[in-house]
Write an enzyme that holds these catalytic residues in place. Structure first.
Site, PDB file in Angstrom:
ATOM      1  N   CYS A   4       5.665  -5.479   2.838  1.00  7.90           N
ATOM      2  CA  CYS A   4       4.873  -4.237   2.815  1.00  7.90           C
ATOM      3  C   CYS A   4       5.111  -3.515   4.138  1.00  7.90           C
ATOM      4  O   CYS A   4       6.165  -3.719   4.769  1.00  7.90           O
ATOM      5  CB  CYS A   4       3.397  -4.507   2.528  1.00  7.90           C
ATOM      6  SG  CYS A   4       2.533  -5.498   3.758  1.00  7.90           S
ATOM      7  N   ARG A  10      -1.269  -6.027   1.929  1.00  6.66           N
ATOM      8  CA  ARG A  10      -0.725  -6.345   0.599  1.00  6.66           C
ATOM      9  C   ARG A  10       0.175  -7.574   0.574  1.00  6.66           C
ATOM     10  O   ARG A  10      -0.019  -8.475  -0.253  1.00  6.66           O
ATOM     11  CB  ARG A  10       0.049  -5.127   0.059  1.00  6.66           C
ATOM     12  CG  ARG A  10      -0.826  -3.935  -0.223  1.00  6.66           C
ATOM     13  CD  ARG A  10      -0.017  -2.666  -0.394  1.00  6.66           C
ATOM     14  NE  ARG A  10       0.626  -2.264   0.839  1.00  6.66           N
ATOM     15  CZ  ARG A  10       1.479  -1.261   0.976  1.00  6.66           C
ATOM     16  NH1 ARG A  10       1.788  -0.547  -0.094  1.00  6.66           N
ATOM     17  NH2 ARG A  10       1.982  -0.955   2.148  1.00  6.66           N
ATOM     18  N   ASP A 120      -1.520   1.187  -1.077  1.00  6.55           N
ATOM     19  CA  ASP A 120      -1.869   0.645   0.236  1.00  6.55           C
ATOM     20  C   ASP A 120      -3.379   0.757   0.433  1.00  6.55           C
ATOM     21  O   ASP A 120      -3.914   1.871   0.471  1.00  6.55           O
ATOM     22  CB  ASP A 120      -1.123   1.443   1.318  1.00  6.55           C
ATOM     23  CG  ASP A 120      -1.208   0.767   2.669  1.00  6.55           C
ATOM     24  OD1 ASP A 120      -2.104  -0.082   2.855  1.00  6.55           O
ATOM     25  OD2 ASP A 120      -0.373   1.083   3.527  1.00  6.55           O
TER      26      ASP A 120
HETATM   27  P1  4NP Z   1      -0.041  -3.176   4.506  1.00  6.54           P
HETATM   28  O1  4NP Z   1      -1.120  -2.083   4.968  1.00  6.54           O
HETATM   29  O2  4NP Z   1       1.316  -2.515   4.590  1.00  6.54           O
HETATM   30  O3  4NP Z   1      -0.413  -3.489   3.078  1.00  6.54           O
HETATM   31  O4  4NP Z   1      -0.182  -4.366   5.439  1.00  6.54           O
HETATM   32  C1  4NP Z   1      -1.050  -1.412   6.176  1.00  6.54           C
HETATM   33  C2  4NP Z   1      -1.461  -2.033   7.334  1.00  6.54           C
HETATM   34  C3  4NP Z   1      -1.418  -1.353   8.538  1.00  6.54           C
HETATM   35  C4  4NP Z   1      -0.958  -0.046   8.575  1.00  6.54           C
HETATM   36  C5  4NP Z   1      -0.530   0.574   7.422  1.00  6.54           C
HETATM   37  C6  4NP Z   1      -0.576  -0.119   6.217  1.00  6.54           C
HETATM   38  N1  4NP Z   1      -0.943   0.643   9.822  1.00  6.54           N
HETATM   39  O5  4NP Z   1      -0.625   1.874   9.804  1.00  6.54           O
HETATM   40  O6  4NP Z   1      -1.219   0.058  10.875  1.00  6.54           O
END
Ligand code: 4NP
Length: 156
Positions: A4, A10, A120
């Site tokens: 991800c 995720r 997300d």
């Molecule tokens: P992930 O979600 O890709 O599902 O782990 C996110 C976690 C952090 C960030 C963006 C999406 N961020 O911008 O820090």
């Protein structure tokens, strides 16, 4: 290898859910499951507290430290399973010439809205994490069936 963006919402949840299913079905010796993010923002961090909370709600053990996708993951993994199109675009930028990993979106294995993104949940509320759990749970089961069939796996 689940992929991800930040590797705190995720993909660590998908890793935990699939790992539990692999263990239940007796394929722990045959299938290795990991996760990573395309971004470096959270390297070394535990999953988001909301990810941990939803995993606990559904009795899924989760213990992970965020790591960033590396070119070599394309060689050491058979499958890179991304959550959305943007993850695929980011991943492909570091794809080496000797890549062997097949790249799929997790929801290519979904029975609902096949091929769509795993939304997300980072910017939303806890409902988004619940929905994320249900999506990864459905897709992980289907993906495991796909692996067992494709690779003629026999459980221990
Ligand atoms: P992930 O979600 O890709 O599902 O782990 C996110 C976690 C952090 C960030 C963006 C999406 N961020 O911008 O820090």
């Amino acid at each position: 290898m689940f992929v991800c963006l930040g590797n705190i919402c995720r993909s660590p949840l998908a890793e935990a859910v699939l790992a539990q299913r692999i263990a239940e079905m007796g394929f722990s010796a045959e299938i290795r499951v990991e996760s990573c993010g395309t971004a470096a923002y959270h390297i070394g961090e535990s999953p988001d507290p909301r990810t941990i909370a939803v995993a606990e709600k559904y009795n899924v053990p989760i213990n992970h430290h965020a790591q960033q996708l590396k070119s070599s993951d394309f060689v050491t993994s058979d499958y890179l399973i991304v959550m959305d199109d943007s993850n695929a675009d980011n991943a492909v930028k570091i794809k080496p010439k000797d890549a062997i990993a097949l790249v799929y979106k997790l929801r290519d294995f979904d029975t609902e809205d096949e091929g769509s993104d795993v939304a997300d949940p980072w910017f939303g509320d806890t409902d988004g994490f619940d929905e994320c759990y249900h999506t990864v749970n459905r897709c992980s089961s289907e993906f495991l069936h796909f692996l067992v069939k494709k690779h003629n796996l026999v459980s221990a």
